[in-house]
Design a protein around this motif. Structure first.
Motif, PDB file in Angstrom:
ATOM      1  N   ASN A 162      45.577  29.732  34.972  1.00 12.58           N
ATOM      2  CA  ASN A 162      47.006  29.720  35.136  1.00 12.58           C
ATOM      3  C   ASN A 162      47.503  29.005  36.291  1.00 12.58           C
ATOM      4  O   ASN A 162      46.709  28.746  37.335  1.00 12.58           O
ATOM      5  CB  ASN A 162      47.848  30.923  35.247  1.00 12.58           C
ATOM      6  CG  ASN A 162      47.640  31.583  33.845  1.00 12.58           C
ATOM      7  OD1 ASN A 162      48.194  31.392  32.845  1.00 12.58           O
ATOM      8  ND2 ASN A 162      46.930  32.708  33.963  1.00 12.58           N
ATOM      9  N   CYS A 187      41.346  33.309  32.234  1.00 14.07           N
ATOM     10  CA  CYS A 187      42.586  33.140  32.394  1.00 14.07           C
ATOM     11  C   CYS A 187      42.933  32.082  33.417  1.00 14.07           C
ATOM     12  O   CYS A 187      42.404  32.140  34.391  1.00 14.07           O
ATOM     13  CB  CYS A 187      43.279  34.474  32.738  1.00 14.07           C
ATOM     14  SG  CYS A 187      42.966  35.874  31.916  1.00 14.07           S
ATOM     15  N   ASP A 207      40.765  40.446  31.640  1.00 16.66           N
ATOM     16  CA  ASP A 207      40.105  39.524  30.660  1.00 16.66           C
ATOM     17  C   ASP A 207      40.823  39.477  29.458  1.00 16.66           C
ATOM     18  O   ASP A 207      41.553  40.291  28.879  1.00 16.66           O
ATOM     19  CB  ASP A 207      38.773  40.046  30.075  1.00 16.66           C
ATOM     20  CG  ASP A 207      37.650  40.036  30.895  1.00 16.66           C
ATOM     21  OD1 ASP A 207      37.943  39.213  32.063  1.00 16.66           O
ATOM     22  OD2 ASP A 207      36.508  40.415  30.883  1.00 16.66           O
ATOM     23  N   GLU A 213      56.842  34.536  35.045  1.00 17.81           N
ATOM     24  CA  GLU A 213      56.467  33.384  34.180  1.00 17.81           C
ATOM     25  C   GLU A 213      57.505  32.284  34.104  1.00 17.81           C
ATOM     26  O   GLU A 213      58.786  32.567  33.907  1.00 17.81           O
ATOM     27  CB  GLU A 213      55.910  33.746  32.552  1.00 17.81           C
ATOM     28  CG  GLU A 213      55.426  32.285  32.008  1.00 17.81           C
ATOM     29  CD  GLU A 213      54.923  32.730  30.541  1.00 17.81           C
ATOM     30  OE1 GLU A 213      54.645  32.015  29.733  1.00 17.81           O
ATOM     31  OE2 GLU A 213      54.528  34.043  30.315  1.00 17.81           O
ATOM     32  N   LEU A 227      44.401  39.382  36.827  1.00 16.95           N
ATOM     33  CA  LEU A 227      44.641  39.608  35.186  1.00 16.95           C
ATOM     34  C   LEU A 227      43.597  40.074  34.636  1.00 16.95           C
ATOM     35  O   LEU A 227      42.323  39.835  34.787  1.00 16.95           O
ATOM     36  CB  LEU A 227      45.313  38.169  34.692  1.00 16.95           C
ATOM     37  CG  LEU A 227      46.472  37.737  34.972  1.00 16.95           C
ATOM     38  CD1 LEU A 227      46.804  36.574  34.214  1.00 16.95           C
ATOM     39  CD2 LEU A 227      47.515  39.046  34.375  1.00 16.95           C
ATOM     40  N   THR A 255      56.080  35.883  41.092  1.00 16.83           N
ATOM     41  CA  THR A 255      55.452  36.633  39.866  1.00 16.83           C
ATOM     42  C   THR A 255      55.884  36.622  38.748  1.00 16.83           C
ATOM     43  O   THR A 255      55.497  37.347  37.707  1.00 16.83           O
ATOM     44  CB  THR A 255      55.624  37.857  40.489  1.00 16.83           C
ATOM     45  OG1 THR A 255      56.789  38.282  40.706  1.00 16.83           O
ATOM     46  CG2 THR A 255      54.762  38.169  41.738  1.00 16.83           C
ATOM     47  N   LYS A 271      48.271  38.383  41.739  1.00 18.11           N
ATOM     48  CA  LYS A 271      48.592  38.929  40.490  1.00 18.11           C
ATOM     49  C   LYS A 271      47.885  38.308  39.416  1.00 18.11           C
ATOM     50  O   LYS A 271      47.426  39.108  38.515  1.00 18.11           O
ATOM     51  CB  LYS A 271      50.260  38.980  40.210  1.00 18.11           C
ATOM     52  CG  LYS A 271      50.505  39.617  38.699  1.00 18.11           C
ATOM     53  CD  LYS A 271      52.243  39.431  38.779  1.00 18.11           C
ATOM     54  CE  LYS A 271      52.614  40.033  37.068  1.00 18.11           C
ATOM     55  NZ  LYS A 271      53.954  39.788  36.986  1.00 18.11           N
ATOM     56  N   LEU A 272      48.059  36.987  39.479  1.00 18.47           N
ATOM     57  CA  LEU A 272      47.370  36.073  38.267  1.00 18.47           C
ATOM     58  C   LEU A 272      45.855  36.420  38.515  1.00 18.47           C
ATOM     59  O   LEU A 272      45.143  36.347  37.491  1.00 18.47           O
ATOM     60  CB  LEU A 272      47.811  34.811  38.357  1.00 18.47           C
ATOM     61  CG  LEU A 272      49.321  34.500  38.006  1.00 18.47           C
ATOM     62  CD1 LEU A 272      49.329  32.809  38.224  1.00 18.47           C
ATOM     63  CD2 LEU A 272      49.502  35.079  36.689  1.00 18.47           C
ATOM     64  N   SER A 295      47.152  32.944  29.817  1.00 16.41           N
ATOM     65  CA  SER A 295      46.632  31.833  30.023  1.00 16.41           C
ATOM     66  C   SER A 295      47.250  30.457  29.651  1.00 16.41           C
ATOM     67  O   SER A 295      48.023  30.330  28.739  1.00 16.41           O
ATOM     68  CB  SER A 295      44.923  31.818  29.351  1.00 16.41           C
ATOM     69  OG  SER A 295      44.154  30.897  30.030  1.00 16.41           O
ATOM     70  N   GLY A 322      43.943  37.953  29.397  1.00 19.24           N
ATOM     71  CA  GLY A 322      45.501  37.940  29.813  1.00 19.24           C
ATOM     72  C   GLY A 322      46.062  36.550  29.449  1.00 19.24           C
ATOM     73  O   GLY A 322      45.460  35.650  28.747  1.00 19.24           O
TER      74      GLY A 322
END
Length: 249
Positions: free
Chosen positions: A198, A196, A233, A246, A231, A244, A227-228, A237, A235
């Motif tokens: 991000n 992931c 596996d 998107e 995540l 928090t 939080k990211l 990306s 999750g």
């Protein structure tokens, strides 16, 4: 979140000795992650480590320090060898970017900033569009951005010192370059589908970089990155998050 859920995870947090990064270290360790707090200055890093342990003795077994200067290849190799030897793997990397000080050494920007000399500083307003372009073409990327931006800085009468309003230019470009790298890595991770990768903006946080004029605390700003980082596996990306939630590049 149960501590045992993340007991075997290992994390590296760059520049973890102060501000939001310091809080990221604390919150990850509170979730049972073994955190490697890194800093360019060893004394400051060790002081931060002691502050965390003194503030919460239960974190003592979950936080260690290792020196890291992301612009120094020898320092990077030293950390890599340490992680490989001690853990055999790295589960989480929180890679921070941000430049806003009174005096900046151009050499320190080499690993972080760039701009397309053909488009001038206008590229800043389209920084996130640049990330998309990097994914569509292999001929241009953050490294090339940095290499073409540096000569522009060095044309000044005092090339090693850059003052406002250039501060904001450098800060924005360091973040744009890191975001672009993140999206490029995400686009090429076919061999590692569970990764992931991000980008996250913590919001306007009260830290030294803005003379504590922010509207949220360092703890609140750390919530999104943490939080990211936690995540599962597979999750989401290749996304951009504001705090928090998107958002959009």
């Amino acid at each position: 979140m149960a501590e045992t859920s993340f007991k075997r995870l290992n994390a590296v947090v760059t520049g973890g000795n102060k501000g939001i990064r310091f809080e990221i270290c604390r919150q990850l360790a509170s979730n049972g992650v073994l955190v490697v707090l890194t800093a360019r200055d060893e004394s400051r890093g060790l002081q931060a480590l002691e502050r965390l342990k003194n503030g919460d003795p239960s974190l003592a077994d979950y936080i260690i320090f290792h020196q890291l200067d992301v612009a120094d290849s020898c320092s990077i190799s030293s950390l890599t060898n340490f992680v490989t030897t001690q853990f055999g793997k790295l589960d989480i990397l929180v890679n921070n970017a941000g430049i806003l000080v009174d005096i900046i050494d151009v050499d320190a920007i080499r690993a972080a900033a760039g701009v397309d000399k053909h488009q001038g500083l206008e590229v800043i307003s389209g920084a996130y569009k640049l990330a998309e372009e990097c994914l569509k073409a292999n001929y241009y990327g953050p490294k090339q951005m940095m290499e073409t931006f540096l000569p522009l800085l060095q044309q000044s009468d005092s090339p090693t010192i850059i003052c406002c309003p250039c501060m904001h230019v450098l800060r924005h470009m360091s973040k744009a370059a890191l975001n672009a790298y993140s999206r490029m890595i995400d686009a090429k991770k076919k061999k590692y589908p569970n990764l992931c990768i991000n980008c996250v903006c913590p919001g306007y946080v009260k830290t030294d970089i803005n003379a504590n004029t922010g509207t949220s605390t360092a703890g609140e700003g750390a919530a999104g990155p943490v939080k990211l980082a936690l995540l599962p596996d597979g999750g989401p990306s290749g996304r951009f998050f504001h705090q928090t939630e998107e958002g959009s590049f």
